[in-house]
Design a protein around this motif. Structure first.
Motif, PDB file in Angstrom:
ATOM      1  N   VAL A  14       0.866  -1.178   0.000  1.00 60.54           N
ATOM      2  CA  VAL A  14       0.000   0.000   0.000  1.00 60.54           C
ATOM      3  C   VAL A  14       0.903   1.228   0.000  1.00 60.54           C
ATOM      4  O   VAL A  14       2.120   1.126   0.174  1.00 60.54           O
ATOM      5  CB  VAL A  14      -0.932   0.034   1.239  1.00 60.54           C
ATOM      6  CG1 VAL A  14      -2.003  -1.029   1.156  1.00 60.54           C
ATOM      7  CG2 VAL A  14      -0.137  -0.085   2.533  1.00 60.54           C
ATOM      8  N   ASP A  15       0.290   2.380  -0.174  1.00 57.13           N
ATOM      9  CA  ASP A  15       1.065   3.621  -0.113  1.00 57.13           C
ATOM     10  C   ASP A  15       1.263   4.104   1.318  1.00 57.13           C
ATOM     11  O   ASP A  15       2.314   4.634   1.668  1.00 57.13           O
ATOM     12  CB  ASP A  15       0.372   4.725  -0.926  1.00 57.13           C
ATOM     13  CG  ASP A  15       0.522   4.511  -2.422  1.00 57.13           C
ATOM     14  OD1 ASP A  15       1.582   4.049  -2.848  1.00 57.13           O
ATOM     15  OD2 ASP A  15      -0.448   4.807  -3.153  1.00 57.13           O
ATOM     16  N   VAL A  16       0.216   3.928   2.131  1.00 54.31           N
ATOM     17  CA  VAL A  16       0.261   4.453   3.490  1.00 54.31           C
ATOM     18  C   VAL A  16      -0.355   3.442   4.457  1.00 54.31           C
ATOM     19  O   VAL A  16      -1.437   2.901   4.182  1.00 54.31           O
ATOM     20  CB  VAL A  16      -0.507   5.792   3.624  1.00 54.31           C
ATOM     21  CG1 VAL A  16      -0.309   6.386   5.021  1.00 54.31           C
ATOM     22  CG2 VAL A  16      -0.088   6.780   2.554  1.00 54.31           C
ATOM     23  N   VAL A  17       0.321   3.209   5.566  1.00 55.87           N
ATOM     24  CA  VAL A  17      -0.251   2.456   6.679  1.00 55.87           C
ATOM     25  C   VAL A  17      -0.496   3.426   7.826  1.00 55.87           C
ATOM     26  O   VAL A  17       0.401   4.188   8.199  1.00 55.87           O
ATOM     27  CB  VAL A  17       0.676   1.302   7.134  1.00 55.87           C
ATOM     28  CG1 VAL A  17       0.175   0.710   8.462  1.00 55.87           C
ATOM     29  CG2 VAL A  17       0.761   0.219   6.075  1.00 55.87           C
ATOM     30  N   VAL A  18      -1.713   3.401   8.361  1.00 55.50           N
ATOM     31  CA  VAL A  18      -2.061   4.182   9.549  1.00 55.50           C
ATOM     32  C   VAL A  18      -2.181   3.204  10.707  1.00 55.50           C
ATOM     33  O   VAL A  18      -2.962   2.251  10.637  1.00 55.50           O
ATOM     34  CB  VAL A  18      -3.386   4.944   9.364  1.00 55.50           C
ATOM     35  CG1 VAL A  18      -3.727   5.742  10.623  1.00 55.50           C
ATOM     36  CG2 VAL A  18      -3.324   5.862   8.148  1.00 55.50           C
ATOM     37  N   ILE A  19      -1.413   3.431  11.773  1.00 60.59           N
ATOM     38  CA  ILE A  19      -1.468   2.563  12.946  1.00 60.59           C
ATOM     39  C   ILE A  19      -2.216   3.301  14.047  1.00 60.59           C
ATOM     40  O   ILE A  19      -1.760   4.322  14.549  1.00 60.59           O
ATOM     41  CB  ILE A  19      -0.065   2.182  13.436  1.00 60.59           C
ATOM     42  CG1 ILE A  19       0.756   1.544  12.306  1.00 60.59           C
ATOM     43  CG2 ILE A  19      -0.164   1.221  14.616  1.00 60.59           C
ATOM     44  CD1 ILE A  19       2.186   1.222  12.702  1.00 60.59           C
ATOM     45  N   ARG A  41      -6.859  -0.253  -0.874  1.00 56.98           N
ATOM     46  CA  ARG A  41      -6.074  -0.211  -2.094  1.00 56.98           C
ATOM     47  C   ARG A  41      -4.837   0.653  -1.903  1.00 56.98           C
ATOM     48  O   ARG A  41      -3.710   0.221  -2.159  1.00 56.98           O
ATOM     49  CB  ARG A  41      -6.908   0.344  -3.257  1.00 56.98           C
ATOM     50  CG  ARG A  41      -6.183   0.283  -4.614  1.00 56.98           C
ATOM     51  CD  ARG A  41      -6.887   1.116  -5.670  1.00 56.98           C
ATOM     52  NE  ARG A  41      -6.711   2.565  -5.430  1.00 56.98           N
ATOM     53  CZ  ARG A  41      -7.220   3.504  -6.226  1.00 56.98           C
ATOM     54  NH1 ARG A  41      -7.956   3.167  -7.283  1.00 56.98           N
ATOM     55  NH2 ARG A  41      -7.006   4.776  -5.969  1.00 56.98           N
ATOM     56  N   ASP A  42      -5.032   1.884  -1.441  1.00 56.18           N
ATOM     57  CA  ASP A  42      -3.924   2.828  -1.280  1.00 56.18           C
ATOM     58  C   ASP A  42      -3.450   2.930   0.168  1.00 56.18           C
ATOM     59  O   ASP A  42      -2.297   3.270   0.408  1.00 56.18           O
ATOM     60  CB  ASP A  42      -4.351   4.219  -1.755  1.00 56.18           C
ATOM     61  CG  ASP A  42      -4.828   4.217  -3.193  1.00 56.18           C
ATOM     62  OD1 ASP A  42      -4.142   3.597  -4.026  1.00 56.18           O
ATOM     63  OD2 ASP A  42      -5.887   4.813  -3.475  1.00 56.18           O
ATOM     64  N   PHE A  43      -4.359   2.711   1.108  1.00 56.30           N
ATOM     65  CA  PHE A  43      -3.955   2.795   2.513  1.00 56.30           C
ATOM     66  C   PHE A  43      -4.762   1.804   3.335  1.00 56.30           C
ATOM     67  O   PHE A  43      -5.829   1.317   2.915  1.00 56.30           O
ATOM     68  CB  PHE A  43      -4.125   4.216   3.056  1.00 56.30           C
ATOM     69  CG  PHE A  43      -5.541   4.635   3.349  1.00 56.30           C
ATOM     70  CD1 PHE A  43      -6.068   4.513   4.634  1.00 56.30           C
ATOM     71  CD2 PHE A  43      -6.351   5.165   2.354  1.00 56.30           C
ATOM     72  CE1 PHE A  43      -7.369   4.902   4.919  1.00 56.30           C
ATOM     73  CE2 PHE A  43      -7.649   5.567   2.624  1.00 56.30           C
ATOM     74  CZ  PHE A  43      -8.165   5.436   3.912  1.00 56.30           C
ATOM     75  N   VAL A  44      -4.245   1.516   4.516  1.00 58.90           N
ATOM     76  CA  VAL A  44      -4.938   0.635   5.440  1.00 58.90           C
ATOM     77  C   VAL A  44      -4.815   1.227   6.843  1.00 58.90           C
ATOM     78  O   VAL A  44      -3.800   1.840   7.178  1.00 58.90           O
ATOM     79  CB  VAL A  44      -4.374  -0.800   5.389  1.00 58.90           C
ATOM     80  CG1 VAL A  44      -2.918  -0.836   5.874  1.00 58.90           C
ATOM     81  CG2 VAL A  44      -5.213  -1.773   6.204  1.00 58.90           C
ATOM     82  N   VAL A  45      -5.875   1.085   7.636  1.00 57.62           N
ATOM     83  CA  VAL A  45      -5.868   1.530   9.033  1.00 57.62           C
ATOM     84  C   VAL A  45      -5.893   0.290   9.916  1.00 57.62           C
ATOM     85  O   VAL A  45      -6.809  -0.538   9.807  1.00 57.62           O
ATOM     86  CB  VAL A  45      -7.075   2.427   9.361  1.00 57.62           C
ATOM     87  CG1 VAL A  45      -6.983   2.928  10.808  1.00 57.62           C
ATOM     88  CG2 VAL A  45      -7.169   3.598   8.394  1.00 57.62           C
ATOM     89  N   LEU A  46      -4.901   0.153  10.773  1.00 61.61           N
ATOM     90  CA  LEU A  46      -4.772  -0.997  11.665  1.00 61.61           C
ATOM     91  C   LEU A  46      -4.994  -0.539  13.101  1.00 61.61           C
ATOM     92  O   LEU A  46      -4.366   0.417  13.550  1.00 61.61           O
ATOM     93  CB  LEU A  46      -3.382  -1.625  11.527  1.00 61.61           C
ATOM     94  CG  LEU A  46      -2.912  -1.937  10.107  1.00 61.61           C
ATOM     95  CD1 LEU A  46      -1.468  -2.435  10.126  1.00 61.61           C
ATOM     96  CD2 LEU A  46      -3.830  -2.962   9.441  1.00 61.61           C
TER      97      LEU A  46
END
Length: 365
Positions: A14-19, A41-46
């Motif tokens: 992905v382009d960006v991971v948000v933790i 697709r472009d980012f995921v929030v974990l």
């Protein structure tokens, strides 16, 4: 932006991971969406929490929404019509849940992030309980709730009563008829004391430094001054201070009454803990059933250790929301952006910088 989302040998790109999906993480995800990034697709929030609500979901039941000060709405959606008598954990948890659904943020939970390390091709590898993500940029929004700070004092292990921390504070009725020592000069300490006093047999307030009570409104000038002081610390790579340590304890009618009634009469820090209470070197002692540590929290950033971002001073040196040592890493809700309104602004700033990074433009200094 990444339009492939390929999975290679168990690694998702992905382009960006948000933790983190508290105020800071949701604000960041909202601004990513506004800039055209698609979730999954472009980012995921974990998020490692079991349900929406960030740290608010763990707050004690007696902290009703009406007692919450400084809760600022998330960007793009106001919180209106909330019953001030309901627990803040319920009100804000439901608000965060609606927010995630309205903006289709697709937060993944519960996901524990184990470590973030250098990956191939200039990417970062985010290793979690739900797999590995390879990302071009990282927004760390993990807050502090998961790292309660427990001071250590001689004899602590001998105490025969209960010791607990704000992180597991059950509410005032649990202390009915007991002798309670509250340790800590911040907002939580004073709130606990004022709640517990009507139920407890006796209470004592112990702090390392004399508390500073701040009369008058917390206006824009005072807010800017407080943020500037915290910002200067993180710019130097020092651990951020708590807000209260900078601003002082706000005084309202409840605080005035507690001071008049002697509930907020402060004792200096004790020197040791005994099986039945605490002692000072001058011979004073207090017998107690409970020691409640309202001693704050530390930033939950251990998973970033492989990136070696910490400075000799113990903190991460910051340039705005960017880690000075790695422009791919942004910390939102850290230091000067720890307040709810600060997290909103920092989320927008971090996304703006990340867009420039991904487009190959130089960072704004």
């Amino acid at each position: 932006m990444n339009d492939i989302g390929v999975r290679d040998a168990g690694v998702t790109e992905v382009d960006v991971v948000v933790i983190g999906a508290g105020q800071a993480g949701l604000s960041s995800a909202y601004h990513l969406r506004r800039r055209g990034f698609e979730p999954e697709r472009d980012f995921v929030v974990l998020d490692h929490a079991p349900r929406p609500g960030g740290a608010w979901q763990f707050r004690w039941p007696s902290l009703t929404y009406g007692k919450v000060h400084g809760m600022h709405a998330l960007p793009g959606m106001e919180l209106t019509g909330a019953d001030p008598e309901r627990p803040s954990s319920e009100v804000i948890g439901e608000y965060f849940d609606r927010y995630e659904q309205r903006f289709d943020l697709r937060v993944r939970r519960p996901v524990d992030v184990h470590r973030v390390s250098e990956g191939p091709d200039g990417r970062l590898l985010v290793e979690t309980s739900a797999g590995v993500w390879s990302t071009r940029a990282l927004i760390n929004a993990t807050g502090t709730w998961d790292r309660p700070f427990w001071p250590r004092y001689p004899g602590q292990e001998t105490f025969r009563g209960r010791q607990l921390h704000t992180a597991i504070y059950p509410g005032p009725e649990a202390f009915r008829g007991q002798r309670v020592i509250v340790v800590g000069g911040g907002a939580s300490g004073t709130q606990h004391l004022m709640e517990i006093a009507p139920y407890a047999a006796d209470t004592w307030w112990v702090t390392r430094r004399p508390p500073v009570f701040a009369e008058g409104p917390f206006d824009e000038d005072r807010g800017r001054s407080a943020v500037a002081m915290v910002e200067e610390r993180v710019r130097q790579g020092l651990p951020p201070l708590s807000v209260v340590s900078v601003t002082g304890l706000p005084v309202n009618d409840a605080v005035r009454k507690a001071r008049e009634d002697g509930v907020l009469d402060r004792l200096p820090m004790f020197d040791r803990i005994t099986p039945t209470g605490v002692e000072w070197d001058d011979g004073r002692h207090v017998e107690a059933d409970v020691i409640l540590w309202a001693t704050g929290f530390r930033a939950a950033i251990e998973h970033l250790a492989p990136l070696r971002l910490r400075e000799p001073g113990g903190g991460i040196r910051m340039d705005g929301t960017r880690a000075a040592a790695d422009p791919r890493v942004h910390l939102v809700g850290y230091g000067p952006s720890a307040s709810t309104i600060g997290a909103n602004r920092a989320g927008r700033a971090a996304v703006r910088e990340i867009v420039r990074l991904l487009e190959g433009a130089p960072a704004v200094v």
